[in-house]
Write a protein that holds these residues in place. Structure first.
Motif, PDB file in Angstrom:
ATOM      1  N   ASP B 350       0.878  -1.162   0.000  1.00  9.45           N
ATOM      2  CA  ASP B 350       0.000   0.000   0.000  1.00  9.45           C
ATOM      3  C   ASP B 350       0.915   1.211   0.000  1.00  9.45           C
ATOM      4  OD1 ASP B 350      -1.869   2.106   0.671  1.00  9.45           O
ATOM      5  OD2 ASP B 350      -3.217   0.547   1.434  1.00  9.45           O
ATOM      6  N   HIS B 351       0.577   2.197  -0.830  1.00  9.92           N
ATOM      7  CA  HIS B 351       1.450   3.371  -0.892  1.00  9.92           C
ATOM      8  C   HIS B 351       1.420   4.180   0.388  1.00  9.92           C
ATOM      9  CE1 HIS B 351       2.860   3.004  -4.974  1.00  9.92           C
ATOM     10  NE2 HIS B 351       1.643   2.794  -5.400  1.00  9.92           N
ATOM     11  N   ILE B 407       2.877  11.405  -2.074  1.00  8.51           N
ATOM     12  CA  ILE B 407       2.045  10.207  -1.963  1.00  8.51           C
ATOM     13  C   ILE B 407       0.573  10.630  -1.907  1.00  8.51           C
ATOM     14  CG2 ILE B 407       1.498   8.148  -0.607  1.00  8.51           C
ATOM     15  CD1 ILE B 407       4.357   8.088   0.322  1.00  8.51           C
ATOM     16  N   GLU B 408      -0.170  10.135  -2.898  1.00 10.84           N
ATOM     17  CA  GLU B 408      -1.619  10.401  -2.944  1.00 10.84           C
ATOM     18  C   GLU B 408      -2.271   9.062  -3.228  1.00 10.84           C
ATOM     19  OE1 GLU B 408      -1.836  14.618  -5.294  1.00 10.84           O
ATOM     20  OE2 GLU B 408      -0.919  12.966  -6.347  1.00 10.84           O
ATOM     21  N   SER B 409      -3.007   8.574  -2.267  1.00 14.96           N
ATOM     22  CA  SER B 409      -3.587   7.248  -2.477  1.00 14.96           C
ATOM     23  C   SER B 409      -4.691   7.000  -1.460  1.00 14.96           C
ATOM     24  CB  SER B 409      -2.487   6.182  -2.340  1.00 14.96           C
ATOM     25  OG  SER B 409      -2.898   4.982  -2.932  1.00 14.96           O
ATOM     26  N   TRP B 411      -8.117   6.548  -1.849  1.00 12.30           N
ATOM     27  CA  TRP B 411      -9.452   7.147  -1.916  1.00 12.30           C
ATOM     28  C   TRP B 411     -10.559   6.131  -1.687  1.00 12.30           C
ATOM     29  CZ3 TRP B 411     -12.050   4.709  -5.794  1.00 12.30           C
ATOM     30  CH2 TRP B 411     -11.260   4.057  -6.751  1.00 12.30           C
ATOM     31  N   TRP B 412     -10.234   4.846  -1.919  1.00 13.41           N
ATOM     32  CA  TRP B 412     -11.302   3.850  -1.945  1.00 13.41           C
ATOM     33  C   TRP B 412     -11.757   3.379  -0.572  1.00 13.41           C
ATOM     34  CZ3 TRP B 412      -6.363   3.408  -3.830  1.00 13.41           C
ATOM     35  CH2 TRP B 412      -5.477   2.648  -3.046  1.00 13.41           C
ATOM     36  N   ASP B 413     -10.948   3.552   0.474  1.00 12.20           N
ATOM     37  CA  ASP B 413     -11.361   2.985   1.751  1.00 12.20           C
ATOM     38  C   ASP B 413     -11.592   4.039   2.831  1.00 12.20           C
ATOM     39  OD1 ASP B 413      -8.822   3.722   2.333  1.00 12.20           O
ATOM     40  OD2 ASP B 413      -8.044   1.707   2.619  1.00 12.20           O
ATOM     41  N   GLY B 414     -11.759   5.274   2.415  1.00 12.07           N
ATOM     42  CA  GLY B 414     -12.120   6.282   3.405  1.00 12.07           C
ATOM     43  C   GLY B 414     -10.946   6.829   4.179  1.00 12.07           C
ATOM     44  N   ILE B 417      -5.019   9.918   1.496  1.00 12.37           N
ATOM     45  CA  ILE B 417      -3.989  10.876   1.898  1.00 12.37           C
ATOM     46  C   ILE B 417      -3.487  11.605   0.667  1.00 12.37           C
ATOM     47  CG2 ILE B 417      -3.273   9.450   3.853  1.00 12.37           C
ATOM     48  CD1 ILE B 417      -0.697   8.832   2.200  1.00 12.37           C
TER      49      ILE B 417
END
Lengths: 1031, 450
Positions: B350-351, B407-409, B411-414, B417
């Protein structure tokens, strides 16, 4: 001061499941950011360039054409086309790579690139692995420098990773070692950062796993978008940014400079394309009009030839002419359809069949100077022989000059929902429930309630993402497929114009552009289409010729035969081209066609366009003299007179725009195009203003203008051009004539052309029987593979062919007919031996026994089965030594025999299944179809039959039309939507349906308006005629 | 609904339809459990293709008080377990089976068997679908119809199978069956001569049973990963054992006298084993943390699931730090501290740095971290940093080194960042991992190097 910048490495969504923006979005965003240029460099593909080109041209932005290529033996490159030669090389290179790989892939090696490297520019993307490999780099650099000398750069991409600065230093060093300049690039995969969720979703779809499990396969951030120049200035040395402009400067190629030529070799020596075309047209005209060519036609031809010459389209017409002439020589029936039938030249060349002397033609609908778009000639060929035509084209021009047009398969709501849903981790059960509410997708206000119905919380995060991403994904290209029959043929190698790739069908190749792309580039295509009715007509004519003992062709069919129109006026049209559907059948008795032109109207009027535009009832009332026909002006009268003042055809709408609102021919055609697309684009409003003001200026009332506009809206995508309707009406008349006068031959040909049309063999055969045709059962002693005609007591008798036997292979079936001794087979064993049915085809004999085709040899089905199953297998061959242990078994009861007939042949000649049930139905006070047809309007009635079809037309607001069949004919049932909802199960599940309702009669048209449905399927036992459902 | 219907068609009829996947493995387990259950009625139970069970009852009628009472007991027992039952009773297993399938519960004697079977349809017979279809095509319906045809001719067409089936069903031919074998299990009981509560004495008794188990396992080349030691107690304890028995599993426990109860200790070894010392070590830990509520009168050792042991567990290197010893250590720690107290740690792809690792009970081969410089120690929650002179401050001014890692990641699990991470240094020389939150526009400390 912001630096100048050109983006040289950019993927659109034509890099399928990688790029997250449309080409036009990228172009427009790049222009907005003040970029100097944008290169579209999809993965081994030019499929998106035309769209980008169109968008760039519209805003005056510079587009570069290139591709991203990873060689199988390294390295990874971006190649750009600085000029036309380079573009040709690139297109050929991609063709080579695509043809060498499976559909959707490409395979290229250094040797391939080397061959096409003389003009292309190359940006080298050294692999950014964990450990730089100087040795590999050095070798790559040397190889590249050798082939792209002076046209080679190192591309540097910075995406906000932790080791960016290190990488920058590596590239500096590499640049110094090799003497190559470094150029900045973005590796762009989306036009804005906000597409990052969609991009992640595409990655997940590509990998086939949920986003949450994609881990490091996702990008760490959204930097692969078209970034602000300020940001770029922070990331890249100024010199590298400047270099992008120098690269862009070297690229002066535009798709506008593609010069496309149709094949020239068809012109005999000593003639020009123009003179040859003129010669052929004139000789064609003399063939069409043996006496004197009508003046009107002469004038039309002269005008058309002028226009064709000025647009230099001669070679296109000659190419189509060549294909059609070839097909004629092979005895393949063909006929042009669509707008080409507006052309007298096409008529003269034998491409189309609508006589310009007899109809109004609007040539602009086909070809206009203003439109600057190539004409589209669509030709139907017999569906069983179209492949021969396609192979002729490939053979004549070669695969480097002829290829099929692509169709871009795009995400639609259903597929988008499925793929996004899986990527977000919805389970299949949820997705299945969600897809059931797709019909509400566009209705934003209703959607939350529908989502809740489907068991989803509309406010939950996953559902919110689902909605957003699905809406973004809809319309994204997913892959390229082949167009149904659109061929592009060129004079020079087509692969230098556009890459050609393999289609999923073997022996088919497609170009990377679809028909819209071709329109924009100005490339001509010919549609080679397939039509089952042409096959049936050809065979009918052959059978008739054989019976008359002399050739009988389409042109030998007498025109305007009143007997044919009488038949059609009774809605007796099963099997007739285009007008056999239930909707057409209920129109025929109202319209009562008397002349050919009535058929043209009949074909065009039962269409969603005229129905939604509200043209049907005014036309019928006027035709029946119930309403006065009036015209607001003489000019409009000229246009609408032939349809009693009601516009029914596309051409009429265009002409009204011309005569009443002052549109030019080309503008009118634009109106038509917008009409076709307005539901998608909503771009009809500008025309409304023009139309209204133009009409008011010319003294028409606001009311008239509004009415015309409403009709235009109603036409939407569904209006028929008159020329097309006229082409089809010719086939309607021919097929109707054959049905009327040669019913046995016609039915035989229809059965052999199956699957086609609206009715299953059972209905076609029953219809023929009602028209007095003697139909004989399938019999291995008499049947051929195809259905055939035999001498009957009263005209020809129809012998059903082995092709109707479910599960019987063509080859085995043909051998059975071919190997049959003069006196017939003696036993199933001898049949197996002579027809070389090897052990594996013991199943073939079983199939024949099941179909009752062995009755002449073995007796009833049971006895045949005893005989057949008694043949033992021996050394892979059937042991045909006769062991005669035949047995007399009681014959099955009639009901069981009929059931078996339906199961194995799809029809029964013994009796209609309903006739066996009639006593039971009569006690329930059910009447027959015949009795129903004589009942007065408003009478309560009950009837029942096998369900033949259920239709739910989009134009009918939830009403379902059910057609039932009993032993006397068919029963047309109307089920209103509230009953549909209350009796869904009965409606959808019944195979034998009883209907309690009210007779609705309008003239000769009788419907049964359902009030209650009863599922009486259990009465049938396990009889299961297959219902054809059209939704 | 009907079999073979398309799902969409079924749903069009009932929009609230819920579709479940058929679980054949569960059916198989239930079938086997029923066979084991049925052993109480007859030692000769045969598993026929599910869902049928064949019980040979001729030899045990007297014991159960006659045919009717036996059949009632079987019926009642199955219904009690939640099943519906269709019984058939005949002198041959096949006939009994066919009668049961046909819903003919009456017991049939050998003399009337041909006539009764003749009335049955042949569709339930274990024949290939095409053979059944063949018989149908000949217009036949019952077994009597079949028997009316010339048997040689029929055998030539359908093979001998049909004739053989009929012969077996009618008792003309023997029909030997493979009886159901309950799975290999270990269960030994040891009665103590007097109530025992001291753990040493219990260990001594437990050791005897473990030695027996070890021998049993050795003879079969097997090992166990988990066993249950059941202690029969003198009095009903207040404490529940916490063990529940699945309904369908056979109960081996017999009813206990009023003043007795039992207490289960579950011993888990971390890996399959049959070494007495290892097992005894875990027993010792368990006894230490689980004091008996009452004195024990007896012990039962049960090993339900046996594992194959790939190679003999060698004693030669027992002093080395082998993986096996680590597993044993983990098992012992878990025995003492509880299962939840001990976890492993492993990278997770995971990023987002805080999600780039996770705890796990079972280590596996997760993808490696991307090659970036990150501290080994992350703060549980990032700590906001104050700004001084427009620079982040943590007791000292922090100076960012190099370029941001963006780092931008997520979005899918609430937990999305959007951060720019920096390596930062202070005058003290300490190195920090800090980030600028791009949404909040503020600085945070996320980790410390060294």
């Amino acid at each position: 001061m912001l630096p100048a910048y050109a983006e040289l490495h950019c993927f659109s969504n034509f890099s399928f499941l990688r790029g997250a923006s449309h080409p036009a979005e990228l172009v427009e965003r790049a222009a907005e950011l003040g970029y100097g240029a944008l290169a579209l460099t999809d993965q081994g593909s030019l499929a998106g360039v035309v769209r980008a080109h169109e968008a760039a041209k519209a805003i005056g932005f510079k587009l570069l054409i290139g591709a991203d290529i990873t060689l199988a033996d390294g390295p990874h490159l971006v190649v750009l086309a600085p000029d036309l030669s380079a573009y040709g090389d690139l297109s050929e290179l991609l063709t080579l790579g695509r043809r060498a790989a499976d559909k959707g892939q490409y395979h290229l090696q250094r040797a391939d690139l080397q061959h096409f490297s003389r003009h292309l520019l190359a940006l080298w993307l050294p692999e950014r692995g964990p450990i730089p490999s100087p040795a590999t780099w050095q070798a790559d650099a040397e190889w590249l420098a050798q082939h792209f000398s002076g046209r080679l750069w190192i591309a540097a991409e910075q995406h906000g990773h932790a080791d960016d600065l290190e990488w920058l230093a590596h590239l500096h060093q590499l640049s110094q070692q090799t003497g190559l300049a470094v150029v900045a690039a973005g590796g762009v995969e989306m036009h804005r950062r906000s597409r990052r969720p969609l991009h992640d979703t595409l990655t997940a779809i590509r990998l086939g796993q949920p986003v949450a499990e994609c881990g490091y396969a996702l990008h760490a951030n959204g930097e692969r978008h078209l970034r602000q120049r300020l940001r770029l200035a922070q990331l890249y040395p100024a010199a590298w940014l400047e270099e992008t402009m120098r690269v862009a400067e070297r690229c002066q190629f535009s798709l506008d400079s593609l010069r496309y030529q149709y094949p020239q070799e068809l012109v005999p020596p000593g003639l020009t394309p123009a003179s040859y075309l003129a010669r052929e047209v004139h000789s064609g005209l003399h063939g069409r009009y043996p006496g004197q060519v009508p003046l009107k036609v002469q004038q039309m031809v002269a005008r058309e030839l002028d226009l064709i010459s000025s647009l230099a389209y001669e070679a296109y017409f000659l190419t189509v002419y060549d294909i059609v002439s070839w097909a004629r020589r092979q005895g393949i029936l063909c006929q042009g359809r669509g707008s080409a039938a507006n052309s007298a030249v096409c008529y003269a060349l034998g491409i189309t069949a609508v006589d310009p002397a007899r109809t109004e033609m609007l040539f602009e609908r086909f070809l206009s100077k203003e439109r600057n778009e190539p004409p589209d000639i669509d030709v139907d060929f017999e569906h069983s022989r179209r492949e021969e035509v396609i192979q002729y084209i490939y053979q004549k021009y070669g695969r480097d000059r002829a290829a099929l047009t692509a169709t871009v398969i795009r995400y639609r709501p259903r597929s988008a929902l499925r793929d996004v849903g899986r990527a977000l981790g919805f389970d299949e059960e949820q997705l299945h429930r969600l897809s059931s509410i797709l019909a509400w997708w566009d209705k934003r206000d209703d959607l939350p309630a529908r989502l809740a119905d489907a068991g989803c919380d509309p406010d939950s995060r996953p559902v919110q993402w689902l909605l957003q991403l699905v809406n973004q994904l809809i319309g994204f290209p997913r892959h390229l497929s082949q167009h149904v029959g659109g061929f592009v043929i060129s004079h020079g190698p087509l692969s230098r114009q556009v890459p050609i790739e393999n289609a999923s069908m073997t022996d088919r190749t497609v170009i990377q552009w679809d028909k819209d792309d071709l329109d924009i580039i100005g490339m001509l295509k010919i549609d080679v289409l397939a039509l089952g009715m042409l096959t049936a007509l050809r065979e009918s004519l052959q059978l008739v010729s054989a019976r008359y003992g002399k050739p009988f062709g389409l042109t030998d069919i007498p025109a305007e035969d009143p007997a044919v129109y009488d038949m059609l006026g009774r809605a007796d049209s099963i099997g007739v081209f285009q007008i056999e559907s239930r909707a057409q059948m209920s129109m025929l008795p109202r319209l009562k066609p008397k002349h050919f032109y009535d058929l043209v109207i009949e074909v065009a009027i039962v269409r969603p366009g005229p129905i939604q535009g509200g043209m049907v009832h005014p036309y019928l009332r006027r035709r029946q003299g119930l309403e006065e026909v009036d015209y607001p002006s003489e000019a409009v009268k000229n246009v609408l007179q032939r349809t009693l003042g009601v516009p029914i055809f596309q051409e009429q709408v265009m002409q009204i725009a011309i005569v009443a609102a002052g549109f030019s021919g080309g503008e009118a055609d634009q109106l038509r195009r917008s009409m076709a697309a307005w539901r998608r684009t909503g771009k009809l409003e500008p025309f409304r203003a023009r139309l209204t003001s133009g009409m008011l200026e010319r003294g028409y009332s606001q009311d008239f203008a509004d009415r015309i506009f409403r009709q235009i809206e109603g036409f939407s995508e569904y209006g028929f051009p008159e020329s097309h309707a006229a082409s089809f009406a010719l086939l309607v008349y021919s097929s109707a004539w054959l049905k009327r006068h040669e019913p046995a031959a016609f039915c035989c040909a229809l059965l052999n052309a199956q699957p086609m049309g609206f009715y299953a063999p059972a209905q076609l055969v029953q219809d023929a029987q009602r028209h007095g045709v003697e139909v004989r059962p399938i019999d291995v002693q008499a049947s051929h593979w195809q259905c055939t005609l035999e001498d009957g007591t009263n005209g020809p008798a129809l012998r059903l062919g082995l092709r109707l036997v479910e599960g019987l292979g063509t080859a085995a079936g043909q051998r059975i007919a071919a190997a049959r001794p003069a006196g017939g087979y003696r036993s199933p064993a001898q049949l197996a031996q002579l027809a070389r049915l090897d052990a594996s085809t013991l199943a073939t004999l079983a199939t024949l026994a099941t179909a009752d085709a062995l009755h002449a040899l073995s007796g009833n089905r049971r006895e045949a089965w005893w005989d057949v199953s008694g043949l033992t297998r021996h050394n892979d061959l059937l042991d045909t030594a006769p062991i005669d242990d035949s047995l007399a078994l009681p014959a099955p009861e009639l009901g069981e025999a009929i059931t078996a007939d339906y199961h194995s042949v799809g029809l029964s000649l013994r009796a209609h299944p309903i006739s066996l049930l009639r006593p039971q139905l009569s006690t329930r006070k059910l009447v027959t179809a015949t009795a129903l047809s004589t009942m007065p309007n408003g009478r309560l009635a009950r009837a029942g039959g096998l369900v033949i079809s259920r239709q739910r037309p989009g134009t009918a607001q939830g009403v379902v039309f059910v057609t039932l069949e009993d032993e006397t004919g068919s029963i047309n049932v109307i089920v209103w939507s509230d009953l549909v909802n209350r009796q869904r199960r009965e409606l959808l599940e019944s195979r034998l349906m009883l209907v309690y309702g009210v007779v609705q009669r309008e003239g000769d048209v009788v419907h049964l308006l359902a009030r209650r449905l009863v599922d009486a399927t259990p009465l049938l036992g396990d009889l299961s005629p297959r219902s054809r459902e059209f939704h | 609904m009907r079999p073979g219907q398309r799902r969409s068609a079924a749903e069009a009829l009932a929009s609230s339809l819920r579709c479940l996947r058929r679980d054949t493995a569960a059916e198989h387990r239930a079938h086997n459990a029923l066979a084991a259950w049925a052993l109480q009625f007859s030692p000769m139970v045969t598993l026929d293709p599910a869902p049928a069970l064949l019980l040979e009852i001729g030899s045990c009628l007297a014991y159960f008080g006659g045919l009717e009472r036996l059949r009632q007991q079987v019926d009642a027992g199955l219904i009690d377990l939640g099943y519906t039952v269709q019984q058939g009773c005949a002198p041959t297993p096949l006939a009994a089976l066919w009668l049961a399938q046909a819903g003919r519960p009456e017991a049939v004697a050998l003399a009337t068997l041909p006539e009764t079977l003749g009335q049955l349809s042949f569709t339930g017979l274990p024949l290939a679908a095409e053979q059944i279809a063949s018989l149908r095509r000949l217009g036949l319906q019952t077994l009597a119809d079949v028997q009316s045809l010339p048997s040689r001719g029929l055998s030539r067409r359908l093979g001998l199978q049909l004739a053989q089936l009929l012969d077996r069903a009618l008792g003309r031919q023997a029909d030997p069956r493979q009886p159901y074998q309950p799975p290999d299990q270990f269960e030994r009981q040891l009665d103590l001569n007097y109530p025992v509560q001291a753990s040493e004495a219990l260990l001594f008794a437990g050791r005897r049973l473990l030695i027996e188990l070890s021998g049993f396992l050795r003879g079969r080349g097997l090992g166990v990963q988990q066993v249950t030691l059941r202690l029969t107690l003198q009095q009903r304890p207040d404490l529940e054992s916490g063990q529940s028995q699945p309904l369908s599993a056979p109960h081996h426990a017999t009813a206990l006298p009023e003043n007795r109860s039992h207490f289960d200790l579950m011993l888990a070894f971390g890996r399959p084993t049959r070494e007495v010392a290892e097992m005894l070590g875990v027993l010792k830990e368990k006894l230490a943390v689980n004091p008996l509520p009452a004195p024990a009168l007896g012990l039962t050792l049960q090993a339900r699931v046996l594992h194959a042991l790939d190679a003999p567990v060698s004693d030669l290197f027992s002093n080395g730090q082998s993986a096996a010893d680590f597993a044993l250590l983990a098992a012992r720690l878990k025995a003492r501290l509880g299962d939840q107290a001990l976890t492993g740690i492993q990278p997770h792809p995971d990023h987002r740095p805080e999600r780039a690792w996770r705890t796990s009970q079972q280590p596996d081969n997760a993808p490696q971290l991307p090659a970036t410089l990150r501290p080994a120690w992350l703060l549980h929650t990032p700590q906001p940093l104050e700004l001084r002179d427009a620079r982040p401050w943590l007791g000292e001014p922090l100076q960012c080194q190099g370029r941001a890692e963006r780092i931008e990641s997520g979005w899918w699990d609430g937990a999305p960042i959007a951060r720019d991470y920096y390596l930062a240094c202070g005058p003290s020389g300490r190195r920090y991992w800090i980030y600028f939150d791009r949404k909040e526009q503020s600085w945070y400390l996320h980790g410390l190097f060294d």
